[in-house]
Scaffold this motif. Structure first.
Motif, PDB file in Angstrom:
ATOM      1  N   ALA A   1       0.822  -1.207   0.000  1.00 46.59           N
ATOM      2  CA  ALA A   1       0.000   0.000   0.000  1.00 46.59           C
ATOM      3  C   ALA A   1       0.856   1.257   0.000  1.00 46.59           C
ATOM      4  N   ASP A   2       0.333   2.295  -0.619  1.00 48.18           N
ATOM      5  CA  ASP A   2       0.959   3.615  -0.546  1.00 48.18           C
ATOM      6  C   ASP A   2       0.827   4.148   0.880  1.00 48.18           C
ATOM      7  N   GLU A   3       1.878   4.739   1.414  1.00 47.30           N
ATOM      8  CA  GLU A   3       1.867   5.165   2.819  1.00 47.30           C
ATOM      9  C   GLU A   3       0.810   6.227   3.086  1.00 47.30           C
ATOM     10  N   ALA A   4       0.715   7.227   2.217  1.00 48.54           N
ATOM     11  CA  ALA A   4      -0.259   8.299   2.438  1.00 48.54           C
ATOM     12  C   ALA A   4      -1.685   7.745   2.413  1.00 48.54           C
ATOM     13  N   TRP A   5      -1.945   6.826   1.495  1.00 42.88           N
ATOM     14  CA  TRP A   5      -3.268   6.203   1.405  1.00 42.88           C
ATOM     15  C   TRP A   5      -3.566   5.395   2.671  1.00 42.88           C
ATOM     16  N   LEU A   6      -2.583   4.628   3.138  1.00 39.53           N
ATOM     17  CA  LEU A   6      -2.774   3.811   4.326  1.00 39.53           C
ATOM     18  C   LEU A   6      -3.028   4.675   5.556  1.00 39.53           C
ATOM     19  N   LEU A   7      -2.284   5.776   5.676  1.00 38.62           N
ATOM     20  CA  LEU A   7      -2.479   6.666   6.825  1.00 38.62           C
ATOM     21  C   LEU A   7      -3.847   7.325   6.796  1.00 38.62           C
ATOM     22  N   ARG A   8      -4.352   7.607   5.612  1.00 34.55           N
ATOM     23  CA  ARG A   8      -5.688   8.183   5.504  1.00 34.55           C
ATOM     24  C   ARG A   8      -6.717   7.204   6.058  1.00 34.55           C
ATOM     25  N   ILE A   9      -6.575   5.928   5.708  1.00 40.77           N
ATOM     26  CA  ILE A   9      -7.499   4.909   6.206  1.00 40.77           C
ATOM     27  C   ILE A   9      -7.362   4.753   7.713  1.00 40.77           C
ATOM     28  N   MET A  10      -6.122   4.699   8.200  1.00 38.40           N
ATOM     29  CA  MET A  10      -5.895   4.548   9.634  1.00 38.40           C
ATOM     30  C   MET A  10      -6.416   5.752  10.414  1.00 38.40           C
ATOM     31  N   ASP A  11      -6.391   6.913   9.788  1.00 43.60           N
ATOM     32  CA  ASP A  11      -6.912   8.113  10.441  1.00 43.60           C
ATOM     33  C   ASP A  11      -8.383   7.917  10.795  1.00 43.60           C
ATOM     34  N   GLY A  12      -9.178   7.502   9.793  1.00 42.40           N
ATOM     35  CA  GLY A  12     -10.602   7.290  10.048  1.00 42.40           C
ATOM     36  C   GLY A  12     -10.872   6.133  10.988  1.00 42.40           C
ATOM     37  N   VAL A  13     -10.160   5.029  10.811  1.00 44.38           N
ATOM     38  CA  VAL A  13     -10.404   3.839  11.625  1.00 44.38           C
ATOM     39  C   VAL A  13     -10.021   4.079  13.080  1.00 44.38           C
ATOM     40  N   THR A  14      -8.880   4.709  13.325  1.00 49.13           N
ATOM     41  CA  THR A  14      -8.470   4.959  14.711  1.00 49.13           C
ATOM     42  C   THR A  14      -9.433   5.914  15.405  1.00 49.13           C
ATOM     43  N   GLN A  15      -9.941   6.898  14.672  1.00 53.10           N
ATOM     44  CA  GLN A  15     -10.941   7.788  15.264  1.00 53.10           C
ATOM     45  C   GLN A  15     -12.202   7.030  15.641  1.00 53.10           C
ATOM     46  N   ALA A  16     -12.668   6.167  14.718  1.00 53.87           N
ATOM     47  CA  ALA A  16     -13.887   5.405  14.973  1.00 53.87           C
ATOM     48  C   ALA A  16     -13.715   4.502  16.191  1.00 53.87           C
ATOM     49  N   LEU A  17     -12.590   3.806  16.271  1.00 52.05           N
ATOM     50  CA  LEU A  17     -12.349   2.918  17.407  1.00 52.05           C
ATOM     51  C   LEU A  17     -12.199   3.699  18.702  1.00 52.05           C
ATOM     52  N   ALA A  18     -11.621   4.896  18.621  1.00 53.07           N
ATOM     53  CA  ALA A  18     -11.500   5.722  19.824  1.00 53.07           C
ATOM     54  C   ALA A  18     -12.868   6.107  20.374  1.00 53.07           C
ATOM     55  N   VAL A  19     -13.824   6.369  19.492  1.00 53.75           N
ATOM     56  CA  VAL A  19     -15.191   6.670  19.928  1.00 53.75           C
ATOM     57  C   VAL A  19     -15.782   5.474  20.675  1.00 53.75           C
ATOM     58  N   MET A  20     -15.585   4.277  20.126  1.00 52.60           N
ATOM     59  CA  MET A  20     -16.051   3.064  20.801  1.00 52.60           C
ATOM     60  C   MET A  20     -15.375   2.880  22.151  1.00 52.60           C
ATOM     61  N   HIS A  21     -14.066   3.045  22.157  1.00 54.53           N
ATOM     62  CA  HIS A  21     -13.301   2.809  23.383  1.00 54.53           C
ATOM     63  C   HIS A  21     -13.689   3.780  24.492  1.00 54.53           C
ATOM     64  N   ALA A  22     -14.048   4.996  24.113  1.00 55.38           N
ATOM     65  CA  ALA A  22     -14.469   5.980  25.111  1.00 55.38           C
ATOM     66  C   ALA A  22     -15.723   5.521  25.840  1.00 55.38           C
ATOM     67  N   ALA A  23     -16.505   4.645  25.184  1.00 52.26           N
ATOM     68  CA  ALA A  23     -17.701   4.076  25.815  1.00 52.26           C
ATOM     69  C   ALA A  23     -17.411   2.698  26.399  1.00 52.26           C
TER      70      ALA A  23
END
Length: 374
Positions: A122-144
């Motif tokens: 994978a291209d690094e910039a593309w992968l980081l874009r995906i990880m940006d959204g996924v880590t945010q989503a999981l952080a919302v779950m984890h906060a609960a």
């Protein structure tokens, strides 16, 4: 086709697995296409002539109802969250002896499919874009205080047009039923599951760090083309080769990305980043390290359509990076190596064959199995 579930008209079956069916359906009230997931574990239940679902026998009833309660709880849980990268549940209800949940009808590829289409890594910039959204989503779950525990390339879908990642369902009912009826190797995905998921131990609690490991394993697949060795085998004799020491990968990827993946794959829970916030920091996704912008991904001409909330259809190309913000944290877990090793040593033989099989698969860059319709 043409059957009705509540007010929704079924237009086709998107997919069917061992634990349920996903339908494409039409919502006449809001005039939109939706996905409906039906609880239908094939090993425990059957659809009768009148369309109702019933346990295969009284012997299966308790496990069937336990799984259905878990299915309902998952729907309630998902309905509480509101994040663009988390699966959304519009409503759920009980009917015909089973339970249904209604979700958006997502079109796009799973991350598994996207990685298959890019075998060179994978291209690094593309992968980081995906990880940006996924880590945010999981952080919302984890906060609960909710944890996914099933992160893998086939549980992340990239939406057609925007390339935005969406984390798919938890498979809570699947885990509960499998826990009651089958072996541990069926529940877990070797290479993605951290060691604390192999044994219930007081000093090996699951938490945000559990999803950190699985997400790091996803990134490992994205850059190297293969999953890391199973965590339970690593605990006894660690054969993991740090990506940051791989000269070929260092030519393509930043040291920060490779080191973050290595850190996230710490075999003991306390050796990893303890939250999505810490993982984001290691990836450079905070403090202005990425540029905030939104850019649509071009779609390949002639691609087929048809992925529901739990599946994939239209192939999309890899878009440029986009970044948003960060949230969430969790408390660290502690573990004792000797106790863990004693508890899980018998699982090594059970998962070793699966790991070697995974290493040889043509689609290894795509993850471990598809769970999109269960």
């Amino acid at each position: 086709m043409g059957s009705h579930l509540a007010e929704f008209e079924v237009t086709r079956i998107v997919g069917q697995g061992g634990f349920g069916v996903v339908y494409e359906a039409w919502d006449p009230t809001l005039e939109r296409v939706v996905a409906i997931k039906e609880y239908l574990p094939s090993s425990l239940s059957t659809r009768q002539g009148d369309g109702n679902v019933a346990p295969l026998s009284e012997q299966h009833r308790e496990t069937f109802e336990l799984g259905m309660r878990s299915f309902i709880n998952e729907a309630r849980l998902l309905a509480q969250f509101d994040h663009p990268s988390l699966l959304k549940v519009y409503r759920f209800w009980q009917e015909r002896g089973t339970t249904y949940m209604v979700m958006p009808f997502y079109r796009g590829d799973t991350l598994r499919q996207a990685l298959q289409a890019s075998p060179g890594g994978a291209d690094e910039a593309w992968l980081l874009r995906i990880m940006d959204g996924v880590t945010q989503a999981l952080a919302v779950m984890h906060a609960a205080h909710c944890y996914h525990r099933d992160i893998a390339p086939d549980n992340i879908i990239l939406l057609e047009g925007s390339g935005r990642p969406v984390v798919l369902d938890f498979g809570a009912a699947r885990r509960v039923i499998t826990d009651k009826t089958q072996a541990i190797t069926v529940i877990l995905k070797p290479g993605y599951a951290p060691v604390e998921q192999y044994a219930e131990m007081p000093d090996m609690a699951q938490g945000a760090w559990t999803d950190v490991y699985a997400l790091a394993a996803v990134m490992h697949v994205a850059v190297s083309g293969r999953a890391p060795p199973p965590s339970v085998a690593r605990l006894l004799a660690d054969s993991y080769q740090p990506l940051a020491a791989n000269e070929a990968l260092r030519q393509r990827y930043s040291h920060a990305l490779l080191a973050a993946i290595d850190a996230g794959l710490g075999v003991r829970p306390e050796s990893r980043p303890q939250s999505m916030a810490e993982l984001r920091d290691a990836l450079g996704l905070d403090g202005g390290a990425t540029v905030i912008r939104t850019q649509a991904a071009p779609t390949r001409m002639g691609a087929s359509t048809g992925a529901g909330a739990a599946g994939a259809g239209t192939r999309t190309t890899m878009p440029p990076p986009a970044s948003v913000a960060d949230a969430g944290a969790a408390a660290p877990a502690k573990g004792k190596g000797a106790a863990i090793a004693a508890a899980v040593s018998m699982a090594v033989l059970a998962v070793a064959g699966g790991w070697w099989w995974m290493q040889g698969r043509d689609g290894d860059a795509a993850g471990a199995g598809s769970g999109t319709t269960s």
